[in-house]
Design an enzyme around this catalytic site. Structure first.
Site, PDB file in Angstrom:
ATOM      1  N   ASP A 181      -9.389  -6.336  -5.143  1.00  0.00           N
ATOM      2  CA  ASP A 181      -8.649  -6.111  -3.903  1.00  0.00           C
ATOM      3  C   ASP A 181      -9.059  -7.079  -2.799  1.00  0.00           C
ATOM      4  O   ASP A 181      -8.598  -6.962  -1.662  1.00  0.00           O
ATOM      5  CB  ASP A 181      -8.829  -4.668  -3.416  1.00  0.00           C
ATOM      6  CG  ASP A 181     -10.291  -4.289  -3.191  1.00  0.00           C
ATOM      7  OD1 ASP A 181     -11.172  -5.177  -3.276  1.00  0.00           O
ATOM      8  OD2 ASP A 181     -10.553  -3.101  -2.932  1.00  0.00           O
ATOM      9  N   ASP A 399       0.866  -0.827  -1.317  1.00  0.00           N
ATOM     10  CA  ASP A 399      -0.577  -0.695  -1.526  1.00  0.00           C
ATOM     11  C   ASP A 399      -0.935  -0.600  -3.007  1.00  0.00           C
ATOM     12  O   ASP A 399      -0.113  -0.201  -3.836  1.00  0.00           O
ATOM     13  CB  ASP A 399      -1.069   0.571  -0.811  1.00  0.00           C
ATOM     14  CG  ASP A 399      -2.522   0.481  -0.364  1.00  0.00           C
ATOM     15  OD1 ASP A 399      -3.251  -0.407  -0.853  1.00  0.00           O
ATOM     16  OD2 ASP A 399      -2.920   1.288   0.493  1.00  0.00           O
ATOM     17  N   GLU A 448      -3.691  -7.444   3.526  1.00  0.00           N
ATOM     18  CA  GLU A 448      -5.069  -6.977   3.709  1.00  0.00           C
ATOM     19  C   GLU A 448      -5.994  -7.997   3.062  1.00  0.00           C
ATOM     20  O   GLU A 448      -6.272  -9.032   3.632  1.00  0.00           O
ATOM     21  CB  GLU A 448      -5.232  -5.576   3.133  1.00  0.00           C
ATOM     22  CG  GLU A 448      -6.562  -4.924   3.468  1.00  0.00           C
ATOM     23  CD  GLU A 448      -6.715  -3.552   2.849  1.00  0.00           C
ATOM     24  OE1 GLU A 448      -7.445  -2.729   3.429  1.00  0.00           O
ATOM     25  OE2 GLU A 448      -6.123  -3.290   1.775  1.00  0.00           O
ATOM     26  N   GLU A 454     -11.196  -0.032   7.958  1.00  0.00           N
ATOM     27  CA  GLU A 454     -11.436   1.202   7.214  1.00  0.00           C
ATOM     28  C   GLU A 454     -12.847   1.281   6.641  1.00  0.00           C
ATOM     29  O   GLU A 454     -13.355   2.370   6.370  1.00  0.00           O
ATOM     30  CB  GLU A 454     -10.428   1.315   6.072  1.00  0.00           C
ATOM     31  CG  GLU A 454      -9.001   1.527   6.525  1.00  0.00           C
ATOM     32  CD  GLU A 454      -8.052   1.611   5.348  1.00  0.00           C
ATOM     33  OE1 GLU A 454      -7.820   2.716   4.855  1.00  0.00           O
ATOM     34  OE2 GLU A 454      -7.556   0.555   4.926  1.00  0.00           O
TER      35      GLU A 454
END
Length: 633
Positions: A181, A399, A448, A454
């Site tokens: 990610d 996402d 992202e 976060e």
């Protein structure tokens, strides 16, 4: 709009001069085996130079980069292996072709809207003893060097690259351990002392030739994503593909292996990875509108996402502040009475059209979160995307892709074309990083691919490294403004305010609660002024892991943001935003909260600001004339 190559006499002359200057004459009885490519224009003497060498004994090719006669990249292996041919050795030179690439284009977001891609390109053709062909295409500009492989059809699937980057072992390195990610933190090493392992391909190094950021561009489903593989004790970083086998069905052009290089200000301002990418595939981008967003996940989580009442209240707050968008995150369609999508009327069960209508009446656009698994197939996309467009949704936050394998990149190819067709702006999370995507598909406003707000383990050093690593590649959805997360973020309120300028994002998503903004009216009012698209960007002061101060221009105003790691200090910032007198309004941390200062300075003078531990500041600078008392509008 692209300017056709070689259509102007100046371009033709520049290309001929580049050819004459960069070709090394062959010695009697020996083939030509060394070529040099450098950036064009008046700055060519200071631009990076790529040197490509063919070893006549082994038939191997290497590439090195220098700048101002100083080493940036040491001679590094170049090559690729397919099912049918090993194109990393036993190569012989066939011919060379040069051209000048000169393209002007306009973006919808990023460091600046008007761009010019000016590069010298050299194509070197090689062959193996069995006749397998390899073209090595090298480009050099004022701020970077890049290369790619071009293969004819018939060579079979790609099994590996032998490409690598060799850095001086003592080069300072800022690296992020590879994650699917792309959400690893950046840490500082030297090129040789970094632990053995895989790292993000966006790696920054400092040598006596300046700074160099390794990167990719033009990554699509025809290939596989890359990471950097490193063995401790060496300065070598090898290209490792996400797939053991890259499927090919015809001729192949691999992604660009890019080296953005120069002083830190040049690297920070660079758009080199976008310049390398193909031109926009969106013929009429008028519907694409960057902007600031009230994002509700860190404000209310899934509970807020399930509540129409809560979402309407957030829309009302965004409208009151003049913020153009509100984002509804996870929860809005994962309810206990989950929809039966086999029912042709399944969409009528959602309250989303009601929210969109409410927001439209208030002048606010809605962006919705959706899981990639619900857009995984053509049938699912045919259900969701036209429906969201019909409802009036402005964008989608998709996402959990969590892969750069070829199959997932092919999914990106599909979703990019289809979101453009349905006039939906895009924010990718759990994703790849831009890699030129925003030039080709300008509806991609941000991604992202970062350890963002976060995260509960971020450090101030990480926050001051991101402007020189991840955010150089393209828009970054860090989601600043989470003032309510006191103790969960490493910085001060003034630094948090400044992040919205320090970090560029076409959709700048504010992650706080309305209460947290109202408790900090200076930060809230500053956010009211902020655009999400910039006419220019400049680095005023910086060192990765220590400080980052950026200025971004919107029209005749400069917005300032600064973040620092370490103990309190008086920061000294050169106000290099232009000659003349400027009214500078700054927001800093005071003993009882945020405070604002105003002063008039001349361009080039030093702006002194008191910064707390791991602190920072935000500000606006506008032209000063007698009677002007504020930059706010």
């Amino acid at each position: 709009m692209a300017v056709p190559i070689r259509t102007a006499a100046a371009a033709l002359c520049a290309g001929l001069v580049a050819t004459l200057l960069t070709t090394v004459p062959a010695r009697a009885g020996q083939r030509e085996h060394t070529w040099t490519v450098s950036g064009p224009g008046r700055t060519a003497t200071h631009a990076p130079h790529a040197r490509i060498s063919l070893d006549d004994t082994t038939g191997t090719v290497s590439l090195s980069v220098t700048r101002d006669r100083r080493t940036v990249i040491e001679p590094s292996p170049v090559g690729i292996v397919t099912e049918q041919a090993d194109l990393s050795k036993d190569l012989s030179f066939l011919h060379r072709k040069d051209r000048l690439v000169d393209e002007r284009y306009r973006t919808k977001s990023g460091k600046r809207l008007e761009r010019r891609a000016l590069m010298n390109e050299t194509r070197l053709s090689f062959a193996t003893p069995t006749g397998a062909r390899l073209d090595l295409v090298v480009r050099a500009s004022a701020d970077g060097v890049a290369y790619r492989y071009v293969l004819p059809a018939g060579l079979g699937d790609v099994l590996a690259e032998t490409s690598a980057f060799r850095l001086p072992q003592d080069a300072t390195a800022w690296l992020s351990t590879y994650r699917v990610d792309n959400e690893g933190q950046f840490a500082q090493y030297t090129a040789a002392t970094a632990p053995t392992g895989d790292y993000s391909p966006q790696a920054l190094f400092a040598t006596d030739g300046g700074y160099t950021l390794l990167a990719e561009s033009d990554l699509t489903g025809t290939y596989s994503g890359a990471r950097l593989a490193h063995d401790q004790g060496t300065g070598t970083y090898r290209i490792k593909l996400a797939d053991d086998r890259v499927r090919t069905t015809g001729p192949l052009a691999t992604p660009w292996r890019a080296m953005v290089t120069g002083d830190l200000a040049t690297v920070t301002r660079s758009t080199f990875t976008d310049d390398l990418a193909p031109a926009s595939k969106v013929p009429d981008p008028g519907w694409i509108r960057p902007g600031t967003v009230l994002w509700t996940w860190l404000a209310g989580g899934r509970t807020a996402g399930q509540s129409l009442t809560a979402q309407k209240a957030y829309v009302d707050y965004a409208a009151e502040r003049g913020w153009p968008y509100e984002a509804v995150d996870a929860g809005w369609y994962f309810k206990s009475d989950e929809w039966d999508t086999t029912d042709p009327n399944w969409q009528t069960n959602s309250w989303m059209p009601d929210l969109v209508d409410h927001a439209r009446a208030k002048g606010v656009g809605i962006i919705v979160w959706i899981h990639q698994r619900d857009l995984d197939t053509p049938e699912e996309r045919a259900q969701w995307l036209p429906t969201l467009e019909r409802w009036g949704v402005k964008g989608v936050k998709i996402d959990f892709m969590n892969s750069e394998a070829q199959s997932m990149l092919q999914w990106y190819d599909a979703i990019l074309a289809e979101t453009a067709a349905h006039h939906l702006m895009v924010d990718f999370h759990g994703s790849t990083i831009p890699k030129g995507m925003q030039r080709t598909w300008p509806q991609v406003m941000t991604l992202e691919g970062v350890a963002g707000e976060e995260k509960r383990t971020n450090t101030a050093a990480h926050l001051t490294t991101l402007p020189f690593t991840r955010n150089i590649i393209g828009s970054m959805d860090f989601t600043p403004g989470a003032f309510q997360r006191v103790g969960l973020r490493p910085n001060s309120d003034a630094a948090e305010t400044g992040l919205a300028v320090v970090y560029e994002s076409g959709l700048q998503m504010y992650a706080g609660t309305p209460q947290s903004y109202d408790e900090r009216p200076l930060a809230r009012d500053f956010y009211d002024q902020l655009p999400a698209a910039w006419d220019d960007t400049r680095l005023l002061a910086g060192h990765p892991g220590q400080e980052a101060v950026l200025a971004r221009r919107d029209g005749d105003r400069w917005f300032l943001g600064g973040v620092y790691a370490g103990t309190a200090r008086t920061a000294e910032v050169p106000l290099t935003i232009g000659a003349g007198r400027w009214l500078v309004e700054t927001i800093r941390d005071g003993t009882g909260g945020l405070v604002q200062d105003r002063q008039v300075l001349r361009g080039g003078e030093t702006l002194d600001i008191d910064v707390t531990d791991n602190g920072g500041f935000a500000g606006i600078a506008c032209r000063w004339t007698p009677g002007i008392s504020t930059c706010h509008r």
